[in-house]
Structures are given as structure tokens and as C-alpha cells.
Design a protein around this motif. Structure first.
Motif, PDB file in Angstrom:
ATOM      1  N   UNK A  95      17.234  15.656 -16.210  1.00  0.00           N
ATOM      2  CA  UNK A  95      18.688  15.475 -16.162  1.00  0.00           C
ATOM      3  C   UNK A  95      19.395  16.819 -16.038  1.00  0.00           C
ATOM      4  N   UNK A  96      18.894  17.823 -16.754  1.00  0.00           N
ATOM      5  CA  UNK A  96      19.475  19.163 -16.685  1.00  0.00           C
ATOM      6  C   UNK A  96      19.325  19.749 -15.282  1.00  0.00           C
ATOM      7  N   UNK A  97      18.141  19.592 -14.701  1.00  0.00           N
ATOM      8  CA  UNK A  97      17.902  20.114 -13.354  1.00  0.00           C
ATOM      9  C   UNK A  97      18.759  19.375 -12.332  1.00  0.00           C
ATOM     10  N   UNK A  98      18.921  18.065 -12.526  1.00  0.00           N
ATOM     11  CA  UNK A  98      19.765  17.274 -11.632  1.00  0.00           C
ATOM     12  C   UNK A  98      21.208  17.769 -11.682  1.00  0.00           C
ATOM     13  N   UNK A  99      21.685  18.105 -12.881  1.00  0.00           N
ATOM     14  CA  UNK A  99      23.034  18.645 -13.030  1.00  0.00           C
ATOM     15  C   UNK A  99      23.188  19.953 -12.275  1.00  0.00           C
ATOM     16  N   UNK A 100      22.172  20.809 -12.365  1.00  0.00           N
ATOM     17  CA  UNK A 100      22.207  22.081 -11.633  1.00  0.00           C
ATOM     18  C   UNK A 100      22.191  21.839 -10.127  1.00  0.00           C
ATOM     19  N   UNK A 101      21.360  20.919  -9.667  1.00  0.00           N
ATOM     20  CA  UNK A 101      21.289  20.613  -8.235  1.00  0.00           C
ATOM     21  C   UNK A 101      22.647  20.140  -7.704  1.00  0.00           C
ATOM     22  N   UNK A 102      23.319  19.277  -8.470  1.00  0.00           N
ATOM     23  CA  UNK A 102      24.623  18.770  -8.032  1.00  0.00           C
ATOM     24  C   UNK A 102      25.640  19.900  -7.939  1.00  0.00           C
ATOM     25  N   UNK A 103      25.611  20.803  -8.926  1.00  0.00           N
ATOM     26  CA  UNK A 103      26.557  21.922  -8.918  1.00  0.00           C
ATOM     27  C   UNK A 103      26.286  22.864  -7.748  1.00  0.00           C
ATOM     28  N   UNK A 104      25.028  23.050  -7.402  1.00  0.00           N
ATOM     29  CA  UNK A 104      24.681  23.890  -6.243  1.00  0.00           C
ATOM     30  C   UNK A 104      25.172  23.227  -4.953  1.00  0.00           C
ATOM     31  N   UNK A 105      25.006  21.911  -4.859  1.00  0.00           N
ATOM     32  CA  UNK A 105      25.464  21.186  -3.668  1.00  0.00           C
ATOM     33  C   UNK A 105      26.983  21.242  -3.540  1.00  0.00           C
ATOM     34  N   UNK A 106      27.698  21.302  -4.658  1.00  0.00           N
ATOM     35  CA  UNK A 106      29.165  21.320  -4.643  1.00  0.00           C
ATOM     36  C   UNK A 106      29.742  22.715  -4.377  1.00  0.00           C
ATOM     37  N   UNK A 107      28.907  23.744  -4.402  1.00  0.00           N
ATOM     38  CA  UNK A 107      29.392  25.126  -4.427  1.00  0.00           C
ATOM     39  C   UNK A 107      29.945  25.605  -3.093  1.00  0.00           C
ATOM     40  N   UNK A 108      30.994  26.416  -3.183  1.00  0.00           N
ATOM     41  CA  UNK A 108      31.465  27.211  -2.056  1.00  0.00           C
ATOM     42  C   UNK A 108      30.869  28.615  -2.110  1.00  0.00           C
ATOM     43  N   UNK A 109      30.564  29.063  -3.332  1.00  0.00           N
ATOM     44  CA  UNK A 109      29.894  30.341  -3.563  1.00  0.00           C
ATOM     45  C   UNK A 109      28.932  30.136  -4.724  1.00  0.00           C
ATOM     46  N   UNK A 110      27.743  30.748  -4.626  1.00  0.00           N
ATOM     47  CA  UNK A 110      26.756  30.655  -5.702  1.00  0.00           C
ATOM     48  C   UNK A 110      26.528  32.048  -6.278  1.00  0.00           C
ATOM     49  N   UNK A 111      26.643  32.159  -7.593  1.00  0.00           N
ATOM     50  CA  UNK A 111      26.290  33.384  -8.297  1.00  0.00           C
ATOM     51  C   UNK A 111      24.932  33.177  -8.946  1.00  0.00           C
ATOM     52  N   UNK A 112      23.947  33.892  -8.452  1.00  0.00           N
ATOM     53  CA  UNK A 112      22.583  33.781  -8.967  1.00  0.00           C
ATOM     54  C   UNK A 112      22.372  34.902  -9.974  1.00  0.00           C
ATOM     55  N   UNK A 113      22.462  34.559 -11.273  1.00  0.00           N
ATOM     56  CA  UNK A 113      22.338  35.560 -12.326  1.00  0.00           C
ATOM     57  C   UNK A 113      20.872  35.856 -12.635  1.00  0.00           C
ATOM     58  N   UNK A 114      20.601  37.144 -12.760  1.00  0.00           N
ATOM     59  CA  UNK A 114      19.262  37.618 -13.104  1.00  0.00           C
ATOM     60  C   UNK A 114      19.382  38.537 -14.315  1.00  0.00           C
ATOM     61  N   UNK A 115      18.607  38.253 -15.345  1.00  0.00           N
ATOM     62  CA  UNK A 115      18.554  39.147 -16.500  1.00  0.00           C
ATOM     63  C   UNK A 115      17.825  40.411 -16.076  1.00  0.00           C
ATOM     64  N   UNK A 116      18.577  41.499 -15.906  1.00  0.00           N
ATOM     65  CA  UNK A 116      17.994  42.722 -15.349  1.00  0.00           C
ATOM     66  C   UNK A 116      17.017  43.397 -16.300  1.00  0.00           C
ATOM     67  N   UNK A 117      16.992  42.987 -17.545  1.00  0.00           N
ATOM     68  CA  UNK A 117      16.060  43.595 -18.506  1.00  0.00           C
ATOM     69  C   UNK A 117      14.675  42.974 -18.442  1.00  0.00           C
TER      70      UNK A 117
END
Length: 294
Positions: free
Chosen positions: A73-95
Motif C-alpha cells: 500500500x505504501x509503494x502504491x501511494x508512492x507510485x501514484x504520487x510519481x504518476x501525478x508529478x510535474x516535477x520529481x525531487x529524488x532525495x538521497x541521503x548524502x551520508x
């Protein structure tokens, strides 16, 4: 005046700092923040408007390999938000991490159609050598510290450049589209994450059963659902001490949100193995992909 408006989805591994960044950019404490991974279970919406642009941020659960129904369910929520996006911010923990292929990391059916900006977070904790290594992997990445705010204005400028021309979707004074009940439940769950150790917090869901805004104080009746009967005693504590402490700490967070005094009526109830039960998840408001919802 021409305006821009669009949906900006925050994605990344668990504990990359997505929720901290959402709160920082919107200027409101909307998403719960915890050192424990997988604290975000559903998308959280935050809105930032100025004279000429409106950014609707979608904070998403961390991308992971699903092990049971709640993860799906969590992954499905993320997939829907990615499909809805005009811009995607892909955060990476730089540490600790490096950028990965989003299709692989998120088990996406196809590459995102929206532009993706790699955002290295925790700039304030990274050595010069580590920064040079990561810059070689993603030269166009933005560098920020969601905790301190460093780099966030420059990131916002990059996002605004990529927004489509569009009228505002929401009133310029709005900070979210979600109901008060949602945030009350999230603040309760955040308190549980802080006050309970080990596996128990991950096995707790929150249900708001009553929300009487006409009363003074505002009456809120909420259930803390546990997966096993044996967990009820842990949550309640000796003589009710733990549930009382959870209620006091949660109320201190909820009252500023509601803007009034709150009477918080907390109860603990077993909902057997709810994380793995699709029917229990549906009862709690989680949505699974259609082919896995039965």
C-alpha cells in the motif's frame, strides 16, 4: 499576471529526509519526522504559494522492497504520487547512499515522465571528499540540508523553473488539502514512534473514531490498533502510565494544530495482523493496487 502551478513529488529511500524537507519548504509542521524508518505510510500534501507560483508537494513513503500488504500500500501511494508529478525531487541521503535508477529502486512500471532533480540531503554532514565523489555521479544534483535550510531556496528556484504555466489549484492561503483528522492521527502516531521501542510502533495504526469540533474542549476519540493482544499491555503500561504519557505528549502537539483545547480519549484495541490483512488495511483507509486488494 501569468502563474505557474504544479505537483512536486518527493521520493527516495526511507529516512532520506523527505518529511523534514516538506516541513522546511512549506514552513509548517505537516509530516511526522522520526529517526525510525518507514514512518511515512501515506502521501502527505503541503502547499507553498507566492505571487506567481503554487507548488503542491507530495511527501511519499520511502521506496523499498515490499514484504507484506502494508508495504504494498505504501509503494502504491508512492507510485501514484510519481504518476501525478510535474516535477520529481529524488532525495538521497548524502551520508550513506548514492543515486540509483528510480525505476529499479521504486519498482516502477516505466520511467517517470516528469523531470527528476536529484537532491543530495544532509549537506551539513558531508566531507569534501564525499561531496566530490557524489558530484561525479550526479553533476546536476542540488545540495541541501533539510535540517538547517541550506540550499533550499536555490532548490525552490530550480523547481519553479520547471513548473508548467497554470492557474493555482488551491487558495493561496492553503497549506494542505488534507483534513484535520489526518494530521491528528499522524501526530498521535509520531508520539507512539517516539515513546515505544523496538517493533511495537510499527505494529500500531491510528483510527480517529470521533472528532467533535463543536465541543469545548474539542473531543477526539482515537483507537491505537495493535496487531496482537500481548501488545495492548505494552501500550497501556503499568496502571495506564504509558497510554497517559502518549496522550499528554500528543495533545501538546494537537492543540496548536486545532487552535483550541483538546480532550483526547485514547483507547487500545487489537486488529489482528492488520499490516498483512488487506481487509484491515482497507478499513484503516489504506489503498492497495487493484489486483492485490482482495
Amino acid at each position: 499576471m501569468d502563474t505557474k502551478a504544479g505537483f512536486v513529488t518527493l521520493v527516495g529511500r526511507p529516512n532520506a529526509g523527505k518529511s523534514t524537507l516538506l516541513n522546511r519548504l512549506v514552513g509548517e509542521r505537516l509530516a511526522i519526522v522520526s529517526a525510525k524508518p518507514q514512518s511515512t505510510r501515506e502521501r502527505v500534501v503541503g502547499i507553498l504559494s507566492d505571487a506567481s507560483s503554487q507548488l503542491i508537494f507530495l511527501d511519499t513513503p520511502g521506496l523499498l522492497e515490499p514484504r507484506y500488504a502494508l508495504h504494498k500500500a505504501m509503494l502504491h501511494s508512492a507510485h501514484q504520487a510519481i504518476a501525478d508529478a510535474d516535477v520529481i525531487l529524488y532525495l538521497v541521503d548524502a551520508t550513506r547512499d548514492k543515486p540509483e535508477d528510480l525505476v529499479v529502486l521504486g519498482s516502477l512500471p516505466a520511467a517517470p515522465s516528469a523531470p527528476v532533480i536529484v537532491v543530495y540531503n544532509k549537506l551539513d554532514e558531508v566531507s569534501a571528499a564525499r561531496r566530490a565523489e557524489l558530484e561525479a555521479l550526479a553533476p546536476d544534483a542540488s545540495w541541501i540540508s533539510a535540517a538547517t535550510g541550506e540550499g533550499c531556496e536555490a532548490l525552490l528556484a530550480r523547481v519553479r523553473e520547471r513548473l508548467p504555466a497554470h492557474p493555482f489549484f488551491y487558495d493561496a492561503d492553503d497549506v494542505s488539502t488534507q483534513q484535520m483528522r489526518f494530521f491528528v492521527a499522524e501526530f498521535l502516531r509520531e508520539t507512539v514512534l517516539e515513546q515505544l521501542d523496538d517493533e511495537v510502533p510499527y505494529g500500531i495504526a491510528v483510527g480517529i473514531e470521533e472528532f467533535r469540533e463543536a465541543e469545548d474542549p474539542v473531543y477526539i476519540r482515537a483507537f491505537l490498533y495493535v496487531e496482537r493482544e500481548s501488545q495492548k499491555g505494552i501500550v497501556v503500561g503499568a496502571g495506564g502510565s504509558r497510554i497517559k504519557a502518549i496522550g499528554q505528549a500528543a495533545r501538546a502537539r494537537i492543540e496548536p494544530l486545532v487552535g483550541r483545547r483538546v480532550f483526547l480519549d485514547l483507547r487500545v484495541k487489537e486488529l489482528k495482523n492488520w499490516r498483512k490483512d488487506v481487509h484491515a488495511l482497507a478499513r484503516l483507509g489504506y489503498r492497495l493496487p487493484e489486483d492485490q486488494s482482495t
